[in-house]
Design an enzyme around this catalytic site. Structure first.
Site, PDB file in Angstrom:
ATOM      1  N   CYS A 118       7.637   7.964  -6.842  1.00  0.00           N
ATOM      2  CA  CYS A 118       7.430   6.699  -7.550  1.00  0.00           C
ATOM      3  C   CYS A 118       7.534   6.910  -9.063  1.00  0.00           C
ATOM      4  O   CYS A 118       8.148   6.112  -9.782  1.00  0.00           O
ATOM      5  CB  CYS A 118       6.061   6.126  -7.186  1.00  0.00           C
ATOM      6  SG  CYS A 118       5.738   4.506  -7.876  1.00  0.00           S
ATOM      7  N   CYS A 210       1.038   4.433  -3.992  1.00  0.00           N
ATOM      8  CA  CYS A 210       1.591   3.947  -5.260  1.00  0.00           C
ATOM      9  C   CYS A 210       2.218   2.562  -5.100  1.00  0.00           C
ATOM     10  O   CYS A 210       3.117   2.365  -4.286  1.00  0.00           O
ATOM     11  CB  CYS A 210       2.640   4.943  -5.759  1.00  0.00           C
ATOM     12  SG  CYS A 210       3.403   4.506  -7.313  1.00  0.00           S
TER      13      CYS A 210
END
Length: 368
Positions: A118, A210
């Protein structure tokens, strides 16, 4: 508690590489860390804007992924700082670059770390490209890490250092990034936020996946990867229970196995030591069994921010682990064999091994 002198010196702290007023866009999550990052840069005289990234759609709810509340918190801080807050949506990029990989890794029986991908693909790629399009010189985030001469360094606070999650960034990404709170401890960040009158100064740190947030993990993952029940066996092959699906378990896991119980309270606890994907069997051992430990690992997709000058390094195989002495041996261009001085507990395929030379993060790769 900070003294007033220390507080104001921190407010006017400017990252060393910035010698003139710059246009900086801060990734605002609604939390205290990014809020103080924006405050530091604003008071250092830079032109600061904020960006709130909304990158998950799916079954988004106020219970599991309260993006509307987080954005509202970010807006309150931006209003206090008199900076503009933009809203961007990278949901398509997140699904393609991060979440599809996340599912593939679980499908293969590994335990991925989506925060690392991410950071690489969304926070420091898609966001950075967006910031450049708006004419910004840099992006900034509330990560506890430091950058010096395009090198990634550990954050000063050993309990919050996030360099482990940032090891996959390139020199180019680091050259256009700033971590304003990397020289601070968490308690100092909260004190600054409180003194500045930020409503989120005591806000709980976010956890979970995330951009997806805190969820009932089994329920969430099962929505995308239907579980296949199977046996739990000991290392000698005795069946001692049934698992809910191999993807729900990780090496070293103790809780939630359904093995033992109150009537076995005097026995040593059971731990996951391996997964047999071919037979769909979860393998467990009792107590701190030798099978929980390994002296070496193989890692692929190795990315070096700085090429090591020696085979002798230090490494972490999980976040917040102390640096462990090791030797590295190249297998091919992107794969290494890592041999530790001391056996390491619960080395987990899918997680990352990250290499250090003192405070400098050299890079890392995925454990296979």
């Amino acid at each position: 508690m900070l003294t007033q002198t220390t507080y104001y010196s921190m407010l006017y702290f400017a990252p060393m590489k910035l010698t003139a007023k710059k246009h900086i866009i801060v990734g605002m999550s609604g939390g205290v860390d990014s809020s103080v990052a924006a405050l530091i840069l604003k008071n250092a005289g830079h032109h600061v804007e904020g960006v709130f990234m909304k990158n998950w759609e799916g079954d988004d709810t106020d219970t599991y992924c309260p993006a509307s509340k987080e954005m509202a918190d970010a807006q309150v801080v931006c209003d206090q700082l008199n900076i503009e807050l933009h809203r961007v949506n990278f949901a398509e990029e997140y699904w393609e670059k991060v979440f599809s990989h996340f599912l593939a890794e679980y499908r293969a029986g590994r335990t991925p770390n989506p925060d690392i991908l991410c950071n690489k693909e969304i926070k420091f790629k898609a966001f950075l490209e967006y910031a450049k399009q708006r004419g910004a010189n840099y992006i900034a985030t509330g990560h506890y890490a430091r950058i010096q001469e395009n090198q990634l360094l550990k954050g000063v606070d050993p309990n919050k250092d996030q360099s482990y999650f940032l090891h996959a960034l390139s020199e180019e990404q680091l050259a256009h990034s700033i971590f304003p709170i990397g020289d601070l401890h968490k308690n100092e960040v909260r004190d600054i936020a409180k003194s500045a009158g930020f409503h989120n100064h005591a806000k709980k740190d976010s956890t979970g996946i995330c951009f997806i947030g805190e969820r009932k993990f089994k329920e969430f993952l099962n929505h995308y990867l239907p579980a296949k029940l199977g046996n739990i066996e000991t290392i000698t092959g005795d069946v001692v229970g049934q698992h809910d699906g191999l993807m729900f378990y990780t090496i070293g896991q103790r809780k939630g196995l359904g093995v033992g119980g109150k009537k076995h309270s005097l026995e040593a606890p059971w731990y996951v030591v391996a997964k047999d994907l071919t037979r769909n069997v979860l393998i467990v051992a009792q107590g701190e069994h030798s099978t929980l430990y390994a002296s070496e690992l193989i890692a692929k997709d190795i990315h070096w921010i700085i090429s090591p000058s020696s085979q002798r390094l230090y490494a972490k195989t999980r976040y917040r682990q102390r640096d462990q002495a090791c030797m590295i041996y190249g297998i091919d261009e992107h794969s290494y064999r890592v041999v530790f001085d001391k056996p390491q507990r619960a080395i987990t395929p899918g997680q990352s091994v990250v290499f250090y030379d003192g405070d400098v993060c050299l890079g890392g790769g995925v454990i296979v």
